[in-house]
Design an enzyme around this catalytic site. Structure first.
Site, PDB file in Angstrom:
ATOM      1  N   GLY A 248       0.790  -1.219   0.000  1.00  0.00           N
ATOM      2  CA  GLY A 248       0.000   0.000   0.000  1.00  0.00           C
ATOM      3  C   GLY A 248       0.826   1.273   0.000  1.00  0.00           C
ATOM      4  N   ASN A 249       0.191   2.362  -0.304  1.00  0.00           N
ATOM      5  CA  ASN A 249       0.838   3.674  -0.247  1.00  0.00           C
ATOM      6  C   ASN A 249      -0.204   4.783  -0.164  1.00  0.00           C
ATOM      7  OD1 ASN A 249       0.438   3.434  -3.308  1.00  0.00           O
ATOM      8  ND2 ASN A 249       2.164   2.031  -2.934  1.00  0.00           N
TER       9      ASN A 249
ATOM     10  N   THR B 289       8.769   3.853   0.029  1.00  0.00           N
ATOM     11  CA  THR B 289       8.658   2.487  -0.489  1.00  0.00           C
ATOM     12  C   THR B 289       9.201   1.477   0.524  1.00  0.00           C
ATOM     13  OG1 THR B 289       9.184   1.038  -2.362  1.00  0.00           O
ATOM     14  CG2 THR B 289      10.934   2.550  -1.680  1.00  0.00           C
ATOM     15  N   GLY B 290       8.576   0.308   0.521  1.00  0.00           N
ATOM     16  CA  GLY B 290       9.139  -0.822   1.254  1.00  0.00           C
ATOM     17  C   GLY B 290       9.077  -0.765   2.760  1.00  0.00           C
TER      18      GLY B 290
ATOM     19  N   SER C  71       7.135   3.234  -4.719  1.00  0.00           N
ATOM     20  CA  SER C  71       7.371   2.773  -6.096  1.00  0.00           C
ATOM     21  C   SER C  71       6.160   3.046  -6.985  1.00  0.00           C
ATOM     22  CB  SER C  71       7.683   1.273  -6.087  1.00  0.00           C
ATOM     23  OG  SER C  71       6.592   0.565  -5.523  1.00  0.00           O
ATOM     24  N   GLU C  72       5.019   3.356  -6.376  1.00  0.00           N
ATOM     25  CA  GLU C  72       3.785   3.599  -7.140  1.00  0.00           C
ATOM     26  C   GLU C  72       3.497   5.096  -7.282  1.00  0.00           C
ATOM     27  OE1 GLU C  72       2.520   1.385  -8.722  1.00  0.00           O
ATOM     28  OE2 GLU C  72       2.207  -0.491  -7.646  1.00  0.00           O
TER      29      GLU C  72
ATOM     30  N   HIS D 139      -3.776   3.882  -1.801  1.00  0.00           N
ATOM     31  CA  HIS D 139      -3.731   2.576  -2.479  1.00  0.00           C
ATOM     32  C   HIS D 139      -3.563   1.501  -1.417  1.00  0.00           C
ATOM     33  CE1 HIS D 139      -2.608  -0.852  -4.763  1.00  0.00           C
ATOM     34  NE2 HIS D 139      -1.321  -0.788  -4.461  1.00  0.00           N
TER      35      HIS D 139
END
Ligand code: 13P
Length: 263
Positions: free
Chosen positions: A29-30, A45-46, A77-78, A97
């Site tokens: 998710g983000n 990220t991550g 990353s998205e 997300h």
């Protein structure tokens, strides 16, 4: 004047809620928030979105390039997917997300959420289409999502998860919750012999209530050519009847006629 630190704290709080509710596993998710036309905060990220603190949060420009990030942190990353939403939806100030279990199961099965089964989902979301599969982190997902941005505030991402967006972080998060709740009810009612759908008249009354409340954001009821022409609503259209793509509509009508004929 926006207090960036307060917004960073809110992003962490929402990340935690999403994680605790099981809408993201591990580092999934983000989340992002628009500060102004060229500054956006986003999750790194991550990392697990359930264990973030404000110094994790990165700042990027409208192209997703880093403006500020603490050592050890890089933007999601998205980020391209988020930036596409902001670019094409100037009313949006937050994007979420996640990989909620039921919504993602529908996205994996290739089944859009189109059955009108409860008033809240009809009013808040209408139906929820599936954006075609794209490889994470590439332009494929933004390109797939783009098609739906002018008619919806939430989409499923094929074989991947869900995306919601709104004019505040809380509202974008609530839309994600609504998508998951709708998907869960749809799944469960299918196990119980299939949902009893709301009638066309009931759906129209709910759309009318949405209009009367002057609810913000995009909703298929506002744009569906069927509704505009006084015809039955878009529910059951696969979430795809309102994009002016006549060939899609013809293909869908053909499919349904053949289905009725048992072919
Ligand atoms: P990031 O950790 O890079 O934001 O990616 C998580 C994810 O869910 C990708 O779809």
């Amino acid at each position: 004047m926006v207090n960036e630190f307060e917004i960073k704290k809110k992003i962490c709080e929402i990340g935690k809620r999403i994680y605790v509710q099981g809408m993201d596993a591990s580092n999934d998710g983000n989340i992002s928030v628009k500060l102004n036309d060229n500054e956006f905060l986003c999750t790194p990220t991550g990392v697990s979105k359930g264990f973030m603190t404000p110094e994790y949060i990165c700042k990027v420009d409208r192209d997703g390039k880093v403006i500020q990030a603490n050592p050890g942190f890089k933007p999601s990353s998205e980020i391209k997917m988020h930036m596409r939403v902001y670019k094409e939806r100037p009313d949006v100030t937050a994007v979420v997300h996640a990989h909620p279990m039921y919504a993602t199961a529908f996205a994996i099965a290739g089944i859009p959420l189109t059955q009108p089964i409860m008033p809240e989902a009809v009013i808040a979301l209408g139906c929820v289409p599936i954006a075609e599969y794209g490889t994470p982190s590439t332009e494929e997902i933004p390109d797939a999502v783009s098609k739906y941005l002018q008619s919806f505030d939430a989409v499923l991402l094929e074989n991947h998860g869900a995306l919601s967006f709104s004019d505040s972080l809380l509202s974008a998060y609530h839309k994600m919750e609504s998508v998951e709740f709708y998907a869960k009810l749809l799944y469960l009612s299918r196990q119980l012999g299939g949902p009893k759908e709301l009638s066309e008249a009931q759906v129209q009354r709910l759309y009318e209530i949405r209009r009367q409340f002057g609810m913000k954001g995009k909703h298929p009821a506002d744009l569906c050519p069927n509704v505009q022409a006084g015809k039955p609503s878009c529910h059951g259209c696969g979430g795809n009847c309102n994009h002016g793509a006549d060939k899609d509509m013809v293909a869908e009508i053909t499919r349904r006629v053949l289905e009725q004929l048992g072919k």
